[in-house]
Design a protein around this motif. Structure first.
Motif, PDB file in Angstrom:
ATOM      1  N   ASN A  59     -56.706 -17.313  20.216  1.00 23.17           N
ATOM      2  CA  ASN A  59     -56.178 -16.942  21.526  1.00 23.17           C
ATOM      3  C   ASN A  59     -55.021 -15.972  21.344  1.00 23.17           C
ATOM      4  O   ASN A  59     -54.229 -16.119  20.403  1.00 23.17           O
ATOM      5  N   THR A  85     -53.199 -19.224  17.588  1.00 23.57           N
ATOM      6  CA  THR A  85     -52.609 -18.390  18.634  1.00 23.57           C
ATOM      7  C   THR A  85     -51.906 -17.226  17.940  1.00 23.57           C
ATOM      8  O   THR A  85     -51.230 -17.408  16.931  1.00 23.57           O
ATOM      9  N   SER A  90     -46.489 -16.814  21.228  1.00 20.99           N
ATOM     10  CA  SER A  90     -47.666 -17.636  21.539  1.00 20.99           C
ATOM     11  C   SER A  90     -47.524 -19.034  20.944  1.00 20.99           C
ATOM     12  O   SER A  90     -47.681 -19.238  19.739  1.00 20.99           O
TER      13      SER A  90
END
Length: 189
Positions: A59, A85, A90
């Motif tokens: 992500n 992430t 993040s």
């Protein structure tokens, strides 16, 4: 909205494009591989039921492992789990369980890696890393045999069984690189 991906007899894979939305629910008999660096979701819930099948998710922003549709957390049937992430801001928060049976759980957060009370980790081996923040996995119900990891700031991991600090996926031991905030706290409770 929610994106629901199901492969009752096969795998869920991503060869191009981005997943953009609030939540992703992914369920498969085979592997779940959603690793585009441009994915932008808030919550992931994934499950694979095939023996030794894996889950991998990347992500580009903060991510919560939580509930999506009828799926809760990230679970395999003794297959590895890799959650990533990307980006210095993040975070990754485990709000629901991450369970790989006796296989490896590999967690990499761009910033902070945290867990809630319900976000327990079950694995044979755990590699927990943070690029620009801290690793804080202080849940006494975590269960894994071997731990390795690193962070830019503090590193704290608790578990309910005897664990050893060793080598996991090429990471040897545990390090926290910031001289001021780099405290390491590992407890088997």
């Amino acid at each position: 909205g929610m994106i629901s991906l199901t492969a009752a007899n096969g795998a869920v894979t991503q060869s191009a494009g981005s997943l953009l939305g609030d939540k992703v629910q992914a369920n498969a008999l085979g592997d779940v591989t959603l690793t585009s660096v441009t994915n932008e979701i808030n919550t992931l819930a994934a499950r694979t039921t095939g023996a030794n099948k894996t889950i991998a998710f990347t992500n580009s922003q903060s991510l919560t492992v939580g509930d999506a549709g009828t799926t809760s957390g990230v679970t395999t049937n003794s297959g590895s789990i890799t959650l990533t992430t990307i980006g210095a801001s993040s975070d990754m928060n485990l709000a629901k369980p991450v369970s790989a049976g006796d296989d490896v759980v590999d967690l990499l957060a761009g910033r902070n890696l945290t867990q809630a009370t319900a976000g327990t980790i079950t694995a044979g081996n755990l590699r927990a890393r943070s690029t620009a923040g801290a690793v804080t996995l202080k849940n006494d119900a975590n269960r894994f045999d071997r731990l390795a990891g690193s962070s830019a700031n503090g590193f704290a991991v608790y578990g309910s069984v005897n664990m050893e600090v060793g080598s996991v996926l090429g990471t040897d031991g545990v390090t926290a690189s910031d001289a001021t905030l780099g405290r390491v706290d590992i407890q088997s409770r």
